[in-house]
Design an enzyme around this catalytic site. Structure first.
Site, PDB file in Angstrom:
ATOM      1  N   ARG A   1     -14.371  -7.408 -19.415  1.00 53.76           N
ATOM      2  CA  ARG A   1     -14.012  -7.297 -18.004  1.00 53.76           C
ATOM      3  C   ARG A   1     -14.965  -8.155 -17.182  1.00 53.76           C
ATOM      4  NH1 ARG A   1      -9.790  -5.707 -19.393  1.00 53.76           N
ATOM      5  NH2 ARG A   1      -8.751  -3.737 -18.916  1.00 53.76           N
TER       6      ARG A   1
ATOM      7  N   GLU B   1     -10.006 -10.933 -10.282  1.00 50.21           N
ATOM      8  CA  GLU B   1      -8.816 -11.634 -10.789  1.00 50.21           C
ATOM      9  C   GLU B   1      -7.645 -11.468  -9.817  1.00 50.21           C
ATOM     10  OE1 GLU B   1      -8.102 -10.253 -14.770  1.00 50.21           O
ATOM     11  OE2 GLU B   1     -10.132 -10.752 -15.390  1.00 50.21           O
TER      12      GLU B   1
ATOM     13  N   HIS C   1      -7.146 -14.328 -18.567  1.00 58.20           N
ATOM     14  CA  HIS C   1      -7.023 -12.950 -19.083  1.00 58.20           C
ATOM     15  C   HIS C   1      -5.863 -12.833 -20.098  1.00 58.20           C
ATOM     16  CE1 HIS C   1      -7.930  -8.486 -18.040  1.00 58.20           C
ATOM     17  NE2 HIS C   1      -7.549  -8.601 -19.299  1.00 58.20           N
TER      18      HIS C   1
HETATM   19  C1  DGY Z   1      -6.877  -4.457 -21.877  1.00 54.90           C
HETATM   20  O1  DGY Z   1      -6.030  -3.913 -22.566  1.00 54.90           O
HETATM   21  O2  DGY Z   1      -7.795  -3.830 -21.368  1.00 54.90           O
HETATM   22  C2  DGY Z   1      -6.746  -5.918 -21.705  1.00 54.90           C
HETATM   23  O3  DGY Z   1      -7.735  -6.456 -20.932  1.00 54.90           O
HETATM   24  C3  DGY Z   1      -5.387  -6.301 -21.190  1.00 54.90           C
HETATM   25  O4  DGY Z   1      -5.173  -7.559 -21.704  1.00 54.90           O
END
Ligand code: DGY
Length: 320
Positions: free
Chosen positions: A239, A268, A286
């Protein structure tokens, strides 16, 4: 009977692998990819289930707008930092996520970013496309090899562990941080647990696999990047808020960080202009879980979770 059907609100979209099973059983309200928070607040009153995703915060305002009918927030992701768990708990709303089905896809993307950043692929391709390749240059685009390097895995959960296995298979030494020791992984991969500072100093590649929490906010900033060093590679597929991306841009500009491979950003879909301009950065939008198998698996897991809760059963992947 039709008027007894419960309503499932899909904040943005859910892929057919999950959506169709929900549509058979429930009335759907869908925001679409461009749905805003205002759209969600308008759609959600009276919903029994809310399907959210990492780009759609679910906080007390959304929960209050949904009202007492809401039984579950099913996140279309393994990470659930967009959902206020306490607010859900206070209102008796169950929260679910989609673990396992995206482990391989995300770990493989972290490996891809490791190679791409370590070998300066974005800079090399950009130059080629811009007509700036003037012939074979023995001094250009020199990076590092994975075999024989030390790969530091920050957070040895499911994805971190799979990333570590892949890196180990490529011939890297594995070091890791984790709240608890992982003796099985140590046995399997010869991995060594250490504190973050030592890991950053020791590793040639550092890959982030911790969740986004108040404790991991800006875990990697200027000082940490300096420890990774001028030959080191930082990879983040977890993240954005865990890494200070403006500090990454500055470290790349100043040559105090070797390279970076990033798939996630603080706000984002905004990406800091300085990062877009920085050298030796591989930047992806992402796409960690973006394989057909993984995304279909995630959509299906969302449907499993919603159906279970609305049929008064325990959902397969409950986080609160
Ligand atoms: C998640 O599942 O947390 C991912 O970042 C989505 O792609």
């Amino acid at each position: 009977m039709n008027d007894e059907r419960q309503t499932v609100v899909i904040a943005r979209i859910l892929l057919p692998a999950g959506r169709e099973r929900l549509a058979e059983r429930f009335d759907l309200r869908e925001g679409g990819l461009d749905a805003t928070r205002a759209d969600l607040l308008e759609m959600v009153p009276g919903a029994s289930a809310l399907v959210a995703d990492p780009s759609m915060p679910v906080d007390s305002d959304v929960l209050d707008a949904a009202g007492a009918s809401l039984k579950v927030v099913a996140n279309f992701a393994v990470g659930y930092d967009n959902v206020d768990l306490d607010a859900c708990r206070e209102r008796g709303v169950i929260v679910t996520n989609t673990p396992d089905v995206l482990t391989e896809a995300t770990a493989e993307l972290a490996i891809a970013l490791t190679f791409a950043a370590a070998r300066r692929m974005s800079d090399a391709e950009r130059d080629l496309r811009a007509g700036q390749w003037h012939g074979w240059d023995p001094a250009a685009y020199r990076g590092i090899e994975i075999r024989g390097s030390t790969v530091g895995v920050v957070g040895l959960g499911r994805i971190g562990t799979q990333f570590a296995r892949l890196a180990h298979g490529l011939g890297a030494k594995i070091v890791y941080t984790s709240r608890l020791p992982k003796p099985e992984t140590e046995g399997e991969l010869g991995a060594r647990r250490m504190e973050l500072r030592e890991l950053l100093e020791t590793s040639d590649v550092v890959s982030i696999h911790v969740p986004s929490t108040p404790e991991t906010l800006r875990l990697i900033g200027e000082a940490e990047l300096e420890l990774i060093g001028e030959e080191g590679v930082l990879v983040n597929t977890s993240r954005g808020p865990i890494v200070d991306s403006v500090a990454v841009a500055a470290a790349l500009e100043h040559g105090t960080l070797g390279a970076a491979g990033l798939d996630v950003y603080e706000n984002e879909p905004e990406v800091p202009a300085r990062l877009l301009e920085a050298p030796r950065a591989v930047l992806l939008p992402h796409i960690g879980s973006a394989t057909v198998r993984s995304r279909d698996g995630m959509a299906s897991a969302v449907a499993d979770n919603v159906i279970a809760v609305l049929e008064a059963r325990e959902p397969p992947s409950r986080v609160a």
